[in-house]
Design a protein around this motif. Structure first.
Motif, PDB file in Angstrom:
ATOM      1  N   GLN A 159     -29.973 -11.153  18.651  1.00 19.72           N
ATOM      2  CA  GLN A 159     -29.261  -9.850  19.249  1.00 19.72           C
ATOM      3  C   GLN A 159     -30.033  -8.966  19.908  1.00 19.72           C
ATOM      4  O   GLN A 159     -29.390  -8.250  20.665  1.00 19.72           O
ATOM      5  CB  GLN A 159     -28.311  -9.484  18.143  1.00 19.72           C
ATOM      6  N   ASP A 160     -31.210  -8.607  19.434  1.00 23.26           N
ATOM      7  CA  ASP A 160     -32.149  -7.937  19.911  1.00 23.26           C
ATOM      8  C   ASP A 160     -33.061  -8.106  21.246  1.00 23.26           C
ATOM      9  O   ASP A 160     -33.658  -9.274  21.225  1.00 23.26           O
ATOM     10  CB  ASP A 160     -33.063  -7.418  18.917  1.00 23.26           C
ATOM     11  N   GLU A 161     -32.850  -7.626  22.286  1.00 21.32           N
ATOM     12  CA  GLU A 161     -33.510  -7.831  23.422  1.00 21.32           C
ATOM     13  C   GLU A 161     -35.054  -8.270  23.374  1.00 21.32           C
ATOM     14  O   GLU A 161     -35.764  -8.788  24.135  1.00 21.32           O
ATOM     15  CB  GLU A 161     -33.246  -6.760  24.859  1.00 21.32           C
ATOM     16  N   LYS A 162     -35.433  -7.392  22.305  1.00 22.00           N
ATOM     17  CA  LYS A 162     -36.933  -7.495  22.324  1.00 22.00           C
ATOM     18  C   LYS A 162     -37.624  -8.686  21.868  1.00 22.00           C
ATOM     19  O   LYS A 162     -38.799  -9.052  21.975  1.00 22.00           O
ATOM     20  CB  LYS A 162     -37.333  -6.298  21.052  1.00 22.00           C
ATOM     21  N   TYR A 163     -36.460  -9.848  21.621  1.00 22.26           N
ATOM     22  CA  TYR A 163     -37.131 -11.081  21.197  1.00 22.26           C
ATOM     23  C   TYR A 163     -37.022 -12.166  22.316  1.00 22.26           C
ATOM     24  O   TYR A 163     -37.221 -13.461  22.152  1.00 22.26           O
ATOM     25  CB  TYR A 163     -36.001 -11.599  20.190  1.00 22.26           C
ATOM     26  N   LEU A 164     -36.767 -11.406  23.769  1.00 19.14           N
ATOM     27  CA  LEU A 164     -36.656 -12.351  24.720  1.00 19.14           C
ATOM     28  C   LEU A 164     -38.175 -12.996  25.188  1.00 19.14           C
ATOM     29  O   LEU A 164     -38.212 -14.056  25.446  1.00 19.14           O
ATOM     30  CB  LEU A 164     -36.221 -11.747  25.968  1.00 19.14           C
ATOM     31  N   ASP A 165     -39.064 -12.135  25.043  1.00 17.24           N
ATOM     32  CA  ASP A 165     -40.509 -12.667  25.260  1.00 17.24           C
ATOM     33  C   ASP A 165     -40.972 -13.624  24.222  1.00 17.24           C
ATOM     34  O   ASP A 165     -41.506 -14.709  24.316  1.00 17.24           O
ATOM     35  CB  ASP A 165     -41.651 -11.428  25.144  1.00 17.24           C
ATOM     36  N   TRP A 166     -40.335 -13.443  23.009  1.00 14.99           N
ATOM     37  CA  TRP A 166     -40.587 -14.525  21.837  1.00 14.99           C
ATOM     38  C   TRP A 166     -40.131 -15.888  22.252  1.00 14.99           C
ATOM     39  O   TRP A 166     -40.678 -16.826  21.940  1.00 14.99           O
ATOM     40  CB  TRP A 166     -40.134 -13.894  20.603  1.00 14.99           C
ATOM     41  N   ALA A 167     -38.827 -15.628  22.759  1.00 16.55           N
ATOM     42  CA  ALA A 167     -38.064 -16.873  22.936  1.00 16.55           C
ATOM     43  C   ALA A 167     -38.759 -17.781  24.214  1.00 16.55           C
ATOM     44  O   ALA A 167     -38.949 -19.016  24.022  1.00 16.55           O
ATOM     45  CB  ALA A 167     -36.483 -16.750  23.189  1.00 16.55           C
ATOM     46  N   LEU A 168     -39.100 -17.108  25.024  1.00 20.98           N
ATOM     47  CA  LEU A 168     -40.145 -17.585  26.145  1.00 20.98           C
ATOM     48  C   LEU A 168     -41.260 -18.146  25.820  1.00 20.98           C
ATOM     49  O   LEU A 168     -41.614 -19.296  26.052  1.00 20.98           O
ATOM     50  CB  LEU A 168     -40.136 -16.823  27.218  1.00 20.98           C
ATOM     51  N   ARG A 169     -42.103 -17.537  24.866  1.00 23.01           N
ATOM     52  CA  ARG A 169     -43.280 -18.382  24.204  1.00 23.01           C
ATOM     53  C   ARG A 169     -42.895 -19.400  23.494  1.00 23.01           C
ATOM     54  O   ARG A 169     -43.526 -20.289  23.702  1.00 23.01           O
ATOM     55  CB  ARG A 169     -43.895 -17.163  23.497  1.00 23.01           C
ATOM     56  N   VAL A 170     -41.692 -19.607  22.635  1.00 23.35           N
ATOM     57  CA  VAL A 170     -41.355 -20.649  21.964  1.00 23.35           C
ATOM     58  C   VAL A 170     -41.154 -21.765  22.745  1.00 23.35           C
ATOM     59  O   VAL A 170     -41.642 -22.735  22.767  1.00 23.35           O
ATOM     60  CB  VAL A 170     -40.445 -20.351  21.039  1.00 23.35           C
ATOM     61  N   ALA A 171     -40.487 -21.326  23.940  1.00 27.55           N
ATOM     62  CA  ALA A 171     -39.852 -22.556  24.854  1.00 27.55           C
ATOM     63  C   ALA A 171     -41.280 -22.921  25.488  1.00 27.55           C
ATOM     64  O   ALA A 171     -41.162 -24.216  25.874  1.00 27.55           O
ATOM     65  CB  ALA A 171     -39.050 -21.779  25.923  1.00 27.55           C
ATOM     66  N   ARG A 172     -42.125 -22.262  25.797  1.00 31.88           N
ATOM     67  CA  ARG A 172     -43.191 -22.797  26.608  1.00 31.88           C
ATOM     68  C   ARG A 172     -44.350 -23.396  25.512  1.00 31.88           C
ATOM     69  O   ARG A 172     -45.201 -24.032  26.049  1.00 31.88           O
ATOM     70  CB  ARG A 172     -44.113 -21.812  27.286  1.00 31.88           C
TER      71      ARG A 172
END
Length: 189
Positions: A159-172
């Protein structure tokens, strides 16, 4: 004592500090100037433990994530973030390009594409959707890593926008481990 919400940040700071100290002691890095965000992130990612999430796939994710096998797939959860994981086989006649095209056709027209990249024998792509689940808004990042004979599907919710970079790192971070895709999940184009 550190609260659960701050654990990831504390772990990142500790890892960055340890790596910076090692670089300073061994002379293998520019210890005289402060690390940039990119270099700090690279240090954190390289120190992040890998987690086997399917017979032929692994991801880099913080040790605070608890992993559970369910009928619908593998779920990893930590405070404020959830990752659902499925591994799929593709028909032998389908190549990676056909699978990527099919995944794009099946995705929501409301998606915001985040990236598509080729890394050796793996094609990675991810998109973002803003969804409502149980009356509450959430951010969903759907990511795929497509290899020969199959692909890994990640659905990351927060829910928190701050986790978007985290999600991209996991995806990559998804890596093919050389085994077969999970036949229990079935065959999809």
């Amino acid at each position: 004592m550190v609260g659960g919400r701050d654990t990831d940040r504390v772990l990142q700071r500790v890892l960055v500090g340890v790596l910076a100290a090692c670089a300073a002691l061994t002379g293998c890095g520019p210890a005289s100037r402060p690390a940039t965000d990119d270099r700090m992130q690279l240090a954190v990612e390289s120190a992040m433990p890998r987690r086997q999430v399917a017979p032929s796939w692994s991801i880099a994710v913080e040790p605070t994530f608890k992993q559970e096998e369910r009928a619908e797939g593998t779920v990893l959860a930590a405070r404020g973030r959830t990752i659902w994981v499925n591994s799929w086989q593709t028909p032998p006649e389908n190549d990676r390009a056909q699978t990527v095209a099919w995944l794009k056709e099946q995705s929501s027209p409301d998606r915001r594409d985040l990236f598509e990249e080729v890394d050796g024998e793996v094609v990675r792509l991810a998109y973002l959707l803003r969804e409502v689940q149980g009356g509450r808004p959430r951010i969903a990042v759907y990511a795929y890593a497509v290899g020969d004979g199959g692909y890994l599907q990640l659905a990351m919710y927060f829910q928190d926008e701050k986790y978007l970079d985290w999600a991209l790192r996991v995806a990559r971070s998804v890596q093919a481990e050389g085994g077969p895709s999970d036949p229990a999940r079935g065959i999809r184009p």
